[in-house]
Scaffold this active site. Sequence first.
Site, PDB file in Angstrom:
ATOM      1  N   SER A   1      -5.515   8.344   4.044  1.00  0.00           N
ATOM      2  CA  SER A   1      -5.648   6.847   3.208  1.00  0.00           C
ATOM      3  C   SER A   1      -4.470   6.279   3.564  1.00  0.00           C
ATOM      4  CB  SER A   1      -5.864   7.490   1.857  1.00  0.00           C
ATOM      5  OG  SER A   1      -6.240   6.270   1.294  1.00  0.00           O
TER       6      SER A   1
ATOM      7  N   ASP B   1     -12.607   7.713   2.906  1.00  0.00           N
ATOM      8  CA  ASP B   1     -11.440   8.014   2.573  1.00  0.00           C
ATOM      9  C   ASP B   1     -11.305   9.655   2.728  1.00  0.00           C
ATOM     10  OD1 ASP B   1      -8.868   8.516   1.457  1.00  0.00           O
ATOM     11  OD2 ASP B   1      -9.304   7.200  -0.115  1.00  0.00           O
TER      12      ASP B   1
END
Length: 343
Positions: free
Chosen positions: A43, A158
């Site tokens: 991320s 993610d």
Amino acid sequence: MNAPQPVIGLALGSGAAKGFAHIGVLKVLGEMGIRPDVIAGTSMGAFVGAAFAAGKLDKLEEWVRQLDNWKVFSLLDINWTLSGGVIGGIKPFRTFFEGFDFDNIEDLPVPFTAVATDLHSGQEIWLQQGNLQDAVSASCSIPGLLSPKALSGRWLVDGAVVNPVPVDVCRAMGATRVIAIDVMEDGAPLLNREHREVASIVSEKSTVEDMPSLQQERAEMSHPEAGDDEDKALAEAEQSNPSNGLARLLEQGKEQLTQFRELRKRPKIAPPGMFDTMHQAMAILERRHKRTRMMGSPPDVLVMPKVGEVGGMEFSRATEAIEAGEIEARRLRTWIEDMVDQG
């Protein structure tokens, strides 16, 4: 015979705006003369890690320090169809990565891996080849907020869903010493400052007001017969003198009116926004999953910048996060140097 030099790995965890603290930690590591041999990021950790591997950390720091609420808003490419996410998630990455010397991950001077999640199978995906911008945007695609990224026939989201701090990825890349940076485990509550203050006031007030009634309930639980006898006595008194019952009802009504007025004086807690709700839910998931992963593959040094006051969506507070990273890295300087010198 000299011991072989350690292979230093850098595992950069997720954290949205809190992840800007990675920049501060990396700056201090550079001051210490520590250069990671491999980098893995999830991320926001993938975003910062990619910039560092490309030699553009200074550019990233300059860019994020200039972010204010208006500039952040201008980078949001709203997805009006709401297909996959509220935000398209292309504009911010295109804006920053434009003009990079390295288009593909394999061209970077430092081996780099961005961690993402296959939305359909739940498989952990290590992106080590292909377009750098696409890989980073896939790793940063917070479910529900940013639209999934289509890469190699997969829909990716993610990487924090499966591996919030990719220590084991660094090990697989050949690292013998791993420095992990975790911005989501500093012990601070997940709610923002305003919610915590209001919740604290309400909790404290409720505790004080409820104390007499709690003590009464405990006394009645420990002596139930006494409570029954008291109720019987009150009932008999009301039957013999109706005015006593009326007086008791008036007294109860007065107490309830007083309590109602006190409740109205208490500060109201505004509900969290949509983005905050998404981020908080993800943060809870990440914390639980991360602890399990780290038990199986612990880092040699764990740096946890104190960024609890910075909300996950408060990208305009990048300067605070960067400074928090610098402070924590300097605090652990001796530990980090000792780990590297062990060879």
